[in-house]
Design an enzyme around this catalytic site. Structure first.
Site, PDB file in Angstrom:
ATOM      1  N   GLY A  21     123.181  11.870 108.957  1.00 52.54           N
ATOM      2  CA  GLY A  21     124.373  13.157 108.954  1.00 52.54           C
ATOM      3  C   GLY A  21     124.060  12.905 110.590  1.00 52.54           C
ATOM      4  O   GLY A  21     124.808  14.777 110.726  1.00 52.54           O
ATOM      5  N   ARG A  23     126.873  13.113 112.980  1.00 56.29           N
ATOM      6  CA  ARG A  23     128.168  13.596 113.265  1.00 56.29           C
ATOM      7  C   ARG A  23     128.627  14.742 111.902  1.00 56.29           C
ATOM      8  O   ARG A  23     129.961  15.013 112.328  1.00 56.29           O
ATOM      9  CB  ARG A  23     129.480  12.449 112.937  1.00 56.29           C
ATOM     10  CG  ARG A  23     128.780  11.463 113.748  1.00 56.29           C
ATOM     11  CD  ARG A  23     129.770   9.884 113.786  1.00 56.29           C
ATOM     12  NE  ARG A  23     131.008  10.866 114.145  1.00 56.29           N
ATOM     13  CZ  ARG A  23     132.073   9.344 114.130  1.00 56.29           C
ATOM     14  NH1 ARG A  23     132.382   8.428 113.619  1.00 56.29           N
ATOM     15  NH2 ARG A  23     133.156  10.480 114.549  1.00 56.29           N
ATOM     16  N   GLY A  24     127.327  15.036 111.077  1.00 54.50           N
ATOM     17  CA  GLY A  24     128.236  16.470 110.264  1.00 54.50           C
ATOM     18  C   GLY A  24     127.982  17.603 110.918  1.00 54.50           C
ATOM     19  O   GLY A  24     128.131  17.217 112.359  1.00 54.50           O
ATOM     20  N   LYS A 171     120.690  19.425  95.664  1.00 60.79           N
ATOM     21  CA  LYS A 171     120.155  19.946  96.333  1.00 60.79           C
ATOM     22  C   LYS A 171     118.521  20.670  96.442  1.00 60.79           C
ATOM     23  O   LYS A 171     117.337  19.945  97.297  1.00 60.79           O
ATOM     24  CB  LYS A 171     120.575  20.907  97.601  1.00 60.79           C
ATOM     25  CG  LYS A 171     120.105  20.900  99.105  1.00 60.79           C
ATOM     26  CD  LYS A 171     120.814  22.128 100.158  1.00 60.79           C
ATOM     27  CE  LYS A 171     122.640  21.059 100.792  1.00 60.79           C
ATOM     28  NZ  LYS A 171     121.483  20.593 101.798  1.00 60.79           N
TER      29      LYS A 171
END
Length: 570
Positions: A21, A23-24, A171
């Site tokens: 992740g 590029r988040g 989550k």
């Protein structure tokens, strides 16, 4: 930017890490932090199909140089496919798992596959590739269900287990899987729970506030407006991940398999934070307090009619709970065991965030020269008395009680179809029956004590009666003085206001009195007319004969003018 380093950040040799992740929102900050510190070979893994070099938002020279020199690389990885994760994690020392934050909550299957199944796949890949450390970015939201305030919540705080927001529920499941995988096949895991992350590149909080401001809804404060919240700047979250990775080896017992809250260590009122962000971007600061239940109803109606206002990576009802509840956390465990301390203060973080969102700023004339802290006209006119507290919703209970009472009065007297006298009589009868029923009740009913109403409640003391008469006299004298001032013609504006008010009152009364007192007015008019006729007859009988005969002749001429309803009544 000055980079604060600690003993945990310094390494003698370069190690390989994978940022899933990368590029988040949070992944970019972590990648930049790792490259700034040096000593890391960073593998940026993300589900994006484009190379990191072709992303127009990547303009940092450090990142570009790292990609060219081989210190950083980019790999396309879908966490739903274990084989792709295995390829990128081979030979890595640490895996940082940063989930995407822009998921569509309307697609449950996709969210489950990325969050829960993705966590399972990451664990399996790390075990197969003999990765020693796995740091997972969770959220402080998993201990918050909106039903109560959280003040200095620590690791002993019990998770609610049931969540109104689907993403938080998923989550929570993923975090449980990560923690249970600790110390299996040599894998050490650690979970971080940052609270209300913000910063450059934010795709949730700041864009949502800007959208609300553009829609004219950001001027409202939900609830009392004094609830405290913990926020975390994105670079501090990245720093906490590096601290966790460094301490997993040296302090296995106190860190491995544990979860830690991460904040900026500077609790702030939620609406003060919102005001700073919106004010810095040139939008109107919130200043009107609205009850939470009312906002909840409005949000539900908006969701039914138009869902374009909301970013569906965030549940609107969850944001409502977040905005109206106190939510602060104790980060002493992260400070003691991870060696964490914020590298960017709250003040600097807000400043950097505002600068990064300058393209969303409002440059209108009103926002440049308007004074948003100025009181509204209603607040200036009403002041700070009881009436102002009721009309401006400062005292929610009193306002609701007055509103409910007015609704009952309106329904009882206007919508019942009865006359005013009948409605008043029914109301008095109802009160008498209720008081009588309360008086004959026993002291205990089904184990519940029934309090008696003392007779003193129905007595009026001499001092109270005198005070009431003084109030009436004062009101009367005040009215007389105003009438005298109007008669002198000194204040024409007041005169016209009074005339207009009387005219409006007359227009309203002409309708309402006729509706409410229709039969009573007719009966009273007939009674007065008949009384006048009887009085006239009595006077005629007392007059001399000559005058009496003349009056009787005149009475015959006017007899036809007697109303028909009077004749029938006779």
């Amino acid at each position: 930017m000055v980079v604060k380093t600690t003993a945990n950040d310094v390494a003698t040799e370069k190690r390989t890490c994978v940022v899933l992740g990368g590029r988040g929102f949070l992944g970019r900050s972590l990648v930049a932090r790792l490259l700034q510190l040096g000593g890391w070979i960073v593998r940026v893994a993300d589900s994006s199909s484009h190379s990191l070099l072709t992303d127009p938002s990547v303009s940092d020279s450090l990142l570009s140089n790292a990609l060219c020199s081989g210190q950083a690389s980019f790999c396309h990885v879908d966490v739903r496919d274990t084989s792709q994760i295995i390829i990128v994690t081979k030979g890595a020392d640490v895996v940082f798992y940063m989930e995407p934050t822009d998921l569509d909550i309307r697609d449950f299957y996709n969210c489950y596959m990325i969050i829960v199944q993705g966590a399972k796949n990451v664990i399996n890949a790390c075990r197969e590739c003999k990765v020693r450390r796995l740091v997972y970015n969770s959220s402080a939201d998993i201990v918050f269900d909106g039903s109560r305030d959280i003040l200095d919540g620590d690791l002993s705080f019990i998770c609610p287990g049931k969540f109104k927001d689907m993403l938080i529920d998923l989550k929570f499941q993923a975090e449980g899987l990560i923690r249970l995988a600790n110390n299996i096949d040599g894998l050490l895991t650690c979970v971080l729970r940052p609270s209300n992350v913000f910063g450059p590149g934010d795709t949730r909080l700041v864009p949502l506030l800007v959208n609300l401001a553009k829609a004219g809804l950001a001027k409202f404060i939900t609830g009392c407006g004094e609830n405290m919240s913990d926020f975390t700047y994105t670079e501090n979250v990245a720093h906490a991940h590096i601290c966790a990775a460094e301490t997993l080896d040296s302090r296995v017992v106190s860190v491995a398999g544990k979860a830690f809250f991460i904040t900026n260590l500077e609790p702030i009122m939620f609406w003060e934070f919102v005001s700073l962000i919106l004010g810095g971007l040139g939008y109107q600061r919130p200043y009107i307090k609205v009850p939470t239940w009312m906002v909840s109803c409005i949000v539900s109606l908006h969701q039914c009619r138009n869902d374009k206002l909301y970013n569906y990576s965030v549940s609107p009802h969850y944001m409502l709970q977040l905005a109206s509840r106190t939510r602060t956390f104790d980060c002493s465990a992260a400070q003691n065991h991870l060696g964490f301390s914020p590298v960017v203060s709250m003040k600097d973080g807000i400043k950097l965030t505002i600068q990064s969102f300058s393209h969303l700023a409002n440059d209108s004339f009103y926002t440049k020269y308007g004074n948003f802290n100025e009181q509204s006209k209603a607040e200036k006119m009403l002041g700070s008395g009881i009436v102002a507290d009721i009309l401006l919703w400062r005292d929610e209970r009193r306002t609701f009680a007055c509103f409910f009472t007015l609704v009952l009065v309106y329904c009882w007297f206007f919508l019942c179809g009865r006359t005013f006298a009948s409605s008043l009589a029914d109301l008095l009868l109802l009160v008498i029956v209720a008081l009588y029923g309360h008086g004959i009740l026993s002291s205990k009913i089904c184990g519940f004590a029934v309090q008696e109403i003392p007779s003193s409640r129905f007595k009026v003391t001499e001092s109270e009666a005198q005070q009431a008469m003084r109030s009436i006299a004062h009101t009367w004298n005040k009215g007389v003085r105003r009438i005298k001032s109007l008669a002198k013609g000194e204040d024409w504006s007041k005169f016209f206001r009074v005339v207009i008010s009387i005219y409006l009152f007359k227009s309203i009364q002409a309708y309402s009195v006729a509706v409410l007192f229709g039969s009573e007015i007719d009966a009273l008019r007939i009674l007065i007319f008949c009384g006048m006729v009887e009085l006239k007859g009595l006077l005629l009988r007392k007059l001399p004969a000559s005058i009496s005969s003349f009056s009787q002749h005149d009475n015959v001429l006017h007899q036809e003018k007697v109303p028909a309803r009077v004749k029938e009544w006779k």
